[in-house]
Structures are given as C-alpha cells and as structure tokens.
Scaffold this active site. Structure first.
Site, PDB file in Angstrom:
ATOM      1  N   GLN A 359       0.828  -1.200   0.000  1.00 23.65           N
ATOM      2  CA  GLN A 359       0.000   0.000   0.000  1.00 23.65           C
ATOM      3  C   GLN A 359       0.868   1.258   0.000  1.00 23.65           C
ATOM      4  OE1 GLN A 359      -3.055  -0.025  -0.553  1.00 23.65           O
ATOM      5  NE2 GLN A 359      -3.938  -1.935   0.185  1.00 23.65           N
ATOM      6  N   TYR A 400      -4.689 -13.811   0.633  1.00 23.17           N
ATOM      7  CA  TYR A 400      -3.846 -13.122  -0.353  1.00 23.17           C
ATOM      8  C   TYR A 400      -2.808 -12.343   0.457  1.00 23.17           C
ATOM      9  CZ  TYR A 400      -7.588 -13.736  -3.913  1.00 23.17           C
ATOM     10  OH  TYR A 400      -8.523 -14.225  -4.782  1.00 23.17           O
ATOM     11  N   GLU A 421      -0.112 -17.753  -0.031  1.00 14.62           N
ATOM     12  CA  GLU A 421       0.290 -17.046  -1.254  1.00 14.62           C
ATOM     13  C   GLU A 421       0.720 -18.062  -2.310  1.00 14.62           C
ATOM     14  OE1 GLU A 421       0.854 -14.617  -3.166  1.00 14.62           O
ATOM     15  OE2 GLU A 421       0.205 -12.864  -2.034  1.00 14.62           O
ATOM     16  N   ASP A 468      -7.731 -10.035   0.169  1.00 11.71           N
ATOM     17  CA  ASP A 468      -7.313  -8.731  -0.370  1.00 11.71           C
ATOM     18  C   ASP A 468      -6.789  -8.970  -1.780  1.00 11.71           C
ATOM     19  OD1 ASP A 468      -6.569  -6.116  -0.712  1.00 11.71           O
ATOM     20  OD2 ASP A 468      -4.784  -6.243   0.544  1.00 11.71           O
ATOM     21  N   CYS A 495      -9.279  -2.997  -3.609  1.00 16.35           N
ATOM     22  CA  CYS A 495      -8.831  -1.772  -4.261  1.00 16.35           C
ATOM     23  C   CYS A 495      -9.626  -1.530  -5.535  1.00 16.35           C
ATOM     24  CB  CYS A 495      -7.331  -1.840  -4.566  1.00 16.35           C
ATOM     25  SG  CYS A 495      -6.860  -3.211  -5.626  1.00 16.35           S
TER      26      CYS A 495
END
Length: 557
Positions: A359, A400, A421, A468, A495
């Site tokens: 981020q 994620y 992951e 996410d 996002c």
C-alpha cells in the site's frame, strides 16, 4: 498515481465481464462493446442517468415494466443499437473533423466512478424531455468537469455511443469547484478530483461505492455504505511513483518528456514535481529524471522508472533496521526496483522488494489495518459462546497475504494465523516480516490456487478469513472454495470496488449472501450463507477517484 499492478495471490481473471444488473428494478441486457476504447464506466453511468431521468420525468413511477428497456431503439434490437452507437452526430478531431466544428458547449449531468463527466448538448430540461419520450442523447465524456457545469469542449475520438472530448473551458462553474493545487491538473491523468474540496471528494467516493454495489445487484442498493475514513494527508502522502518516458527519433534528451500520461492521450506529460508524493519521493523523482536524461542513449524505446520511499537508520549511526526504534528511522528513497525497502505501520516494520506491491499511503495504514483488526475482535466477541470466556475466532487465514501486512497486523488474539500465497518471493518476505515483528503465531505457506484452503485444518466455525485480491477481484473458483470452506467471518478488502461488487453478487447468486432477507435460489445449496455486516470505504488515494473498500461478511448459523 494509484497502481494498477495486480497483486500476487490467486490468479486474477481476464477482462471484467459486463455486469448483468443496473441500479434499478430489473436486469439490463449486456452490452457487446464493438470498440476497444469504449469505457464501461461511461456506459454504466449513461444507463443510470437515463433511467433516473426517465423516472424523474414520470414522477418517480418505478414499476419495472413502465421503464423502457432501451432508449433510442426497441429493447433487444441489436441492429438498431449498433446503428445508433456507431453514428456520432458530431465530427471528432481524430476522425478528420474540422477544428471549428469539433468545438461546442455541453452540459455535464453526472460523473462516472472514474470522475469523468458525462455530458450532452442538451440542457437538463431538454434532456428530461428527450428521455421522457424514449429518446437517447449522444454522450460526451469530459474529464475535469463537475455535475451541473456547462463546458466548452473539443470532440477528440468516438467510442461506442459516446465521444471522448477535451475540456477547453468551463463556461458555467459548479459552486463546488475550487482551484487545483497542482499546476499539472487538467492535463496529467494521475489525479481526477483536485478541483473539488476534500469533503466533496469523500462524498464522491462513498457514492461511487454505492453505485458499484447497485450496478452489481439492485438489492445491494439497500446496504448502508459508511462515509469513507479520510487520509491524514491529502497531499504528500504517496510513497511510490512510476514516471515513464518514450523516445522518438531525433529528439534531444533534454526535450524528452518524463512523467505521466496526458489525460485522454497516448503522450507523456513532462512532470518536474508531483505534489501527492512524499518529500522523499519528490527528491527521488528529481534524481530519477536527472539520471534518465544523463543516460538517455542507453534506452531504445523508453522506460518506466521507479521511485519508492524507504525507512533507514539515522545517518552516521551503526544501528540496523531491526534494532532501531521506528520513531528514529529516517525517510529516504530508492530508484532500484531490485532493492529492498522498509515501510513502517504503527509499531510494525515491513520489508519487501521495491518492485513488489505494498500500500502506497503510509499515513493511513495504521487506521486501515486497525479497522480490520477491530472488526475481527468485535465479531470474535459477539460470536462467543455463552458458556465460554474466549472469543469465537481462534484461527485467522490471510488468503492473499503478500508481504504479510494484514496477517501480521491482526495476529494478536488468535491462536494461529496462516498466510497463503502462490508467490514464493512474497512468502519469503512475509516470513521474515513475522520474525522482525515477533509474530510467533503466524505461519506463511505457499499455496495452490486451486486448493487454497487445504492448507488449513482449523474448523471453519472458529476461523476468520481476510481476502485482499488484485484490482480485478477474485475468481469464481476461489469464491467457490471460500464458501465451501465456510469461515465464520470474512473480511473482503478491495482496491477495485466494481470487481468486489461483482464478487459479492456472484456469492449472492450462489445463495451464499442474504440481503434484506432475500437470497437467490441456486440448484445446489451452499455450505455457508452470509450477511453483510459492514461496508467501510477508506481514502488511500486523495485527489484521485480511487477508493479502497472493506466489506465484512458474517456467517448465519
């Protein structure tokens, strides 16, 4: 400029399919876009505008059969639709139009989720009369405008049912318009909302989340979207920039533009300074530009540069990152995509390669991660069995996990945190970050995208899952696995809000989400059924249309 780079994790789907619902009472027919440059957000906004204008002209008569299925051609008439959408009534600059004929005034009626004005040559009164009679106006997409403005534009290129246009002048300004703080605003494609105040930006983003949900499923319009939590910094917040340049024959190095794309064009605008970058990033941008010009002969076509903020021990000291208190670290930058950077989130440190995803607004990350942690704590307490003293949620799965941001930030209070992951590099980063932050109950494992929940043996009744995904959202395969596992609580961080809304609608259509007591009736009964327990947007990217959104889903027993 907010990143479009897909995050590592379950492979993202291809181009987002056309959504099957409009913010109204019934499904709409899907568009089959004939032109590659057609913008779905414009088409969605146009249809919403037409329906709302029709309803307003008919005194709110919202019964579905009375609302036209199409405007300008009979419903289902694909040939009639194609004739209209391929027949622009005005010339365009890139279609060989005469300069004088390409310039005229339009009225802006609405903004798309990307902050682009949807305008027509008809005034609001003329538009109402046209639509009330079943007609459809030709649309102009104009950046840097506001609803209610009259603008002078230049038509540039035609799309499917609309024309992209450049803004020449604002003839009648909205009372919300302010002077943009950046001298490049109006040309640079990086920011879209600098011409309105910050409170209005937050309201725009709340409305964008509401519209995305309603587009995905009309029932979602009944869901409550909380006001976006603001960024502590509205300028000087961005910790990463990726300026770029293109080389043309016989162009001198000092004349090559280095910066970001010009809005609506395929040319680069020379950007000497970007005021949404942090101080360290702005210093790095100046050096990156100098280096690129000095080494221009070494590039063949151009390049994308990287400028990323990092935290380092105080200069002149022998301390290392692990032992240096966060408050004593200094802000620096790197221009090497292969180097490692360090981000500070509250009391935590996170290391990762400069080229990987993280981020890009450090000022809001403590509140962002804190909200997720508070949601998990709250629901663990609410779901506690009456005869026990412990919270209901004992295991946390970060599906994620990337470099481990949410798994590590939320590990306290859980017996076990499992980060999954499919990127071995991200797993390596996450493992090191867990050690640095003394998160001893956290384990990161390399997962198979097709069997992602086989890595956890915990009972779903005591498990929460954080997802996410990339901007394009999850896949049906992942969502099917998620529902089949059936965790007690799901926290979906997005996002890409339209993709999130699409994923929620997919779960609804599978019978896995109930809204206002209503649910779909799939052939197979789902393992778990959820209610939407909270929708909280966050403004990680002030001055732009981008908004992050967190949806909490709680399983119904």
């Amino acid at each position: 400029m907010p990143e479009d780079t897909a995050r590592s994790g379950t492979p993202s789907p291809g181009p987002e399919p056309k959504r099957a619902k409009l913010a109204g009472e019934r499904p709409r027919k899907s568009h089959r876009v004939r032109r590659a440059d057609a913008d779905e957000s414009v088409l969605d906004t146009v249809e919403t505008l037409l329906r709302e204008t029709w309803l307003a002209g008919h005194h709110g008569a919202s019964d579905a059969p009375s609302v036209p299925g199409a405007f300008g051609w009979p419903a289902g008439d694909q040939q009639g639709e194609a004739v209209f959408c391929r027949s622009p009534p005005v010339p365009a600059k890139l279609a060989g139009g005469n300069a004088a004929e390409c310039e005229f005034d339009v009225f802006v009626h609405e903004l798309t989720e990307r902050g682009v004005g949807v305008a027509t040559r008809e005034s609001p009164e003329q538009l109402s009369e046209l639509v009330s009679q079943g007609g459809r106006p030709w649309i102009f997409a104009v950046s840097f405008t506001l609803k209610g403005e009259r603008a002078r534009i230049r038509s540039v290129r035609h799309g499917w049912g609309y024309t992209q246009a450049d803004l020449l002048d604002v003839v009648e300004k909205s009372p919300l318009r302010i002077d943009a703080p950046c001298k490049y605003f109006g040309q640079c494609s990086g920011c879209q909302l600098q011409h309105i105040g910050y409170e209005q930006q937050l309201e725009f983003k709340r409305h964008a989340v509401e519209r995305a949900l309603a587009h995905a499923n009309p029932l979602f319009a009944a869901l409550t979207v909380l006001p976006p939590l603001p960024s502590p910094l509205q300028l000087g917040y961005r910790t990463k920039l990726t300026p770029h340049f293109e080389l043309r024959r016989h162009e001198r190095p000092e004349d090559v533009p280095i910066g970001f794309m010009i809005s609506g064009q395929r040319r680069v605008l020379d950007i000497e300074d970007c005021i949404i970058g942090t101080d360290a990033v702005r210093r790095g941008l100046a050096e990156a530009r100098r280096n690129a010009r000095a080494n221009m002969a070494g590039y063949k076509r151009g390049a994308t540069l990287i400028v990323r903020e990092t935290n380092v021990p105080p200069s002149g000291t022998s301390g290392d990152l692990a032992s240096t208190p966060n408050a004593e670290l200094e802000k620096s930058y790197t221009l090497d995509p292969r180097s490692w950077v360090v981000d500070v989130v509250g009391d935590l440190k996170f290391s990762y390669p400069a080229s990987s995803f993280f981020q890009n607004n450090a000022s809001i990350l403590p509140a962002f991660t804190g909200y997720v942690r508070d949601e998990l704590t709250k629901w663990s307490g609410k779901l506690t069995a009456p005869d026990t003293n412990s919270g209901a949620l004992r295991t946390l799965v970060d599906a994620y996990c990337g470099s481990g941001l949410f798994g590590i930030a939320c590990h306290s209070g859980f017996d076990k945190v499992i980060g999954i992951e499919i990127s071995s590099e991200s797993i390596s980063c996450a493992g090191e970050n867990a050690k640095v932050n003394n998160a001893t109950n956290v384990e990161f494992v390399l997962g198979d995208a097709s069997k992602i929940f086989e890595k956890t043996s915990a009972s779903p009744d005591n498990t929460a899952v954080i997802i996410d995904p990339p901007r394009k959202g999850s896949t049906p395969d992942f969502l099917d696995q998620l529902v089949a596992y059936g965790p007690r609580v799901i926290v979906y961080i997005a996002c890409g809000v339209p993709a999130q809304a699409r994923d929620l609608n997919y779960m609804y259509c599978q019978g896995a989400i109930v809204v206002d007591g209503q649910s779909a009736s799939p052939k197979a009964k789902p393992t778990a059924v959820y209610q939407v327990a909270g929708i909280q947007p966050f403004d990680l990217f002030p001055q732009t249309y981008h908004v992050e959104n967190i949806v909490t889903l709680v399983r119904k027993n």
